[in-house]
Motif scaffolding. Structure first.
Motif, short mmCIF file in Angstrom:
data_model
loop_
_atom_site.label_atom_id
_atom_site.label_comp_id
_atom_site.label_asym_id
_atom_site.label_seq_id
_atom_site.Cartn_x
_atom_site.Cartn_y
_atom_site.Cartn_z
N ASP A 286 -63.26 11.05 30.16
CA ASP A 286 -62.09 11.23 31.01
C ASP A 286 -62.49 12.23 32.10
O ASP A 286 -62.75 13.39 31.80
CB ASP A 286 -60.91 11.76 30.19
N ILE A 287 -62.56 11.78 33.34
CA ILE A 287 -63.02 12.66 34.41
C ILE A 287 -61.98 13.72 34.79
O ILE A 287 -62.34 14.72 35.41
CB ILE A 287 -63.50 11.87 35.65
N ASP A 288 -60.72 13.52 34.42
CA ASP A 288 -59.70 14.53 34.69
C ASP A 288 -59.60 15.56 33.57
O ASP A 288 -59.06 16.65 33.77
CB ASP A 288 -58.33 13.88 34.87
N ASN A 289 -60.10 15.22 32.41
CA ASN A 289 -60.04 16.11 31.24
C ASN A 289 -61.38 16.00 30.52
O ASN A 289 -61.49 15.42 29.44
CB ASN A 289 -58.89 15.71 30.32
N PHE A 290 -62.41 16.55 31.13
CA PHE A 290 -63.78 16.40 30.65
C PHE A 290 -64.03 17.32 29.45
O PHE A 290 -64.62 18.39 29.57
CB PHE A 290 -64.77 16.68 31.79
N THR A 291 -63.55 16.90 28.30
CA THR A 291 -63.69 17.71 27.09
C THR A 291 -64.44 16.98 25.99
O THR A 291 -64.81 17.59 24.99
CB THR A 291 -62.32 18.14 26.54
N CYS A 292 -64.64 15.67 26.15
CA CYS A 292 -65.29 14.88 25.10
C CYS A 292 -65.89 13.62 25.68
O CYS A 292 -65.62 13.25 26.82
CB CYS A 292 -64.27 14.52 24.00
N VAL A 293 -66.72 12.99 24.87
CA VAL A 293 -67.31 11.70 25.22
C VAL A 293 -67.12 10.77 24.03
O VAL A 293 -67.18 11.20 22.88
CB VAL A 293 -68.81 11.83 25.58
N THR A 294 -66.89 9.51 24.32
CA THR A 294 -66.81 8.49 23.28
C THR A 294 -68.04 7.63 23.43
O THR A 294 -68.34 7.14 24.52
CB THR A 294 -65.53 7.66 23.42
N VAL A 295 -68.78 7.47 22.33
CA VAL A 295 -70.04 6.74 22.36
C VAL A 295 -70.05 5.60 21.35
O VAL A 295 -69.43 5.68 20.29
CB VAL A 295 -71.26 7.65 22.09
N LYS A 296 -70.77 4.55 21.71
CA LYS A 296 -71.03 3.43 20.80
C LYS A 296 -72.04 3.91 19.77
O LYS A 296 -72.94 4.69 20.08
CB LYS A 296 -71.61 2.27 21.61
N SER A 297 -71.91 3.45 18.54
CA SER A 297 -72.82 3.86 17.48
C SER A 297 -72.85 2.79 16.40
O SER A 297 -72.27 1.72 16.57
CB SER A 297 -72.39 5.21 16.91
N THR A 298 -73.50 3.11 15.31
CA THR A 298 -73.49 2.22 14.15
C THR A 298 -72.60 2.84 13.09
O THR A 298 -72.41 4.06 13.07
CB THR A 298 -74.91 2.04 13.58
N PRO A 299 -72.07 2.04 12.18
CA PRO A 299 -71.24 2.62 11.11
C PRO A 299 -71.98 3.69 10.31
O PRO A 299 -71.39 4.72 9.95
CB PRO A 299 -70.89 1.40 10.24
N GLU A 300 -73.26 3.49 10.06
CA GLU A 300 -74.04 4.46 9.29
C GLU A 300 -74.20 5.78 10.06
O GLU A 300 -74.07 6.87 9.47
CB GLU A 300 -75.44 3.89 8.96
N GLU A 301 -74.48 5.70 11.34
CA GLU A 301 -74.63 6.91 12.15
C GLU A 301 -73.30 7.64 12.32
O GLU A 301 -73.26 8.86 12.35
CB GLU A 301 -75.25 6.56 13.50
N ILE A 302 -72.22 6.88 12.42
CA ILE A 302 -70.89 7.50 12.51
C ILE A 302 -70.59 8.26 11.23
O ILE A 302 -70.13 9.41 11.26
CB ILE A 302 -69.81 6.45 12.83
N ALA A 303 -70.86 7.65 10.08
CA ALA A 303 -70.62 8.32 8.79
C ALA A 303 -71.45 9.59 8.69
O ALA A 303 -70.96 10.63 8.22
CB ALA A 303 -70.95 7.37 7.64
N GLU A 304 -72.69 9.53 9.15
CA GLU A 304 -73.55 10.72 9.12
C GLU A 304 -72.98 11.83 10.02
O GLU A 304 -72.97 12.99 9.63
CB GLU A 304 -74.96 10.35 9.58
N MET A 305 -72.51 11.45 11.20
CA MET A 305 -71.91 12.44 12.11
C MET A 305 -70.70 13.10 11.46
O MET A 305 -70.56 14.32 11.50
CB MET A 305 -71.49 11.78 13.43
N TRP A 306 -69.82 12.29 10.85
CA TRP A 306 -68.64 12.85 10.19
C TRP A 306 -69.04 13.81 9.07
O TRP A 306 -68.35 14.78 8.80
CB TRP A 306 -67.74 11.75 9.64
N GLY A 307 -70.16 13.55 8.42
CA GLY A 307 -70.62 14.41 7.34
C GLY A 307 -71.23 15.71 7.82
O GLY A 307 -71.28 16.69 7.06
#
Length: 117
Positions: free
Chosen positions: A46-67
Motif C-alpha cells: 500500500d503506497i499510502d500506508n507503507f507498513t507491510c508487504v504481501t508476498v506469494k509463497s508456498t504453504p510450507e514456507e508460510i507455516a515456517e514463517m508463522w512459526g
C-alpha cells in the motif's frame, strides 16, 4: 525500509512490471501497488500506508514463517494458502523480507515462464 528503495528492489529483479489494479473494485484500494512477473502478481504494498508487504509463497514456507515470527498477518486478498503479509516494523529482519520478495518473484517466474516453452 522505505517505499522508494523497496520499489527499486522489486523492479530490479528483471522483467517486473507494476500496476494499481484494485481501484476498479473499490476506491480504498487505489493505493495498492502490485508487482508482476510473467504477467502474474508476486507481491503488493500500500503506497499510502507503507507498513507491510504481501508476498506469494508456498504453504510450507508460510507455516515456517508463522512459526518463527510474530509480525505477520493475513493477506489483504485473503488467499491464506499462498500469500502472507509481513510487517516492515516487526521482528522480521529487512534482509529476510527482501529474501521473501525475491522468493515470491522466483516462484511466479518459474511457474509461468515454463508454461511459455
Amino acid at each position: 525500509m522505505d517505499l522508494i528503495n523497496f520499489r527499486e528492489f522489486c523492479l530490479s529483479l528483471g522483467g517486473v512490471t507494476e500496476k494499481t489494479p484494485f481501484g476498479k473494485f473499490a476506491a480504498r484500494y487505489d493505493s495498492i501497488l502490485v508487482f508482476y512477473v510473467e504477467g502474474h502478481m508476486f507481491c503488493f504494498i500500500d503506497i499510502d500506508n507503507f507498513t507491510c508487504v504481501t508476498v506469494k509463497s508456498t504453504p510450507e514456507e508460510i507455516a515456517e514463517m508463522w512459526g518463527n515470527y510474530s509480525s505477520l498477518d493475513y493477506p489483504l486478498n485473503q488467499s491464506l494458502r499462498h500469500w502472507i503479509q509481513i510487517d516492515f516494523n516487526g521482528d522480521v529482519p529487512s534482509s529476510i523480507i527482501l529474501d521473501k520478495v525475491k522468493r515470491a518473484y522466483d516462484i511466479v517466474k518459474e511457474k509461468y515462464s515454463s508454461s511459455k516453452k
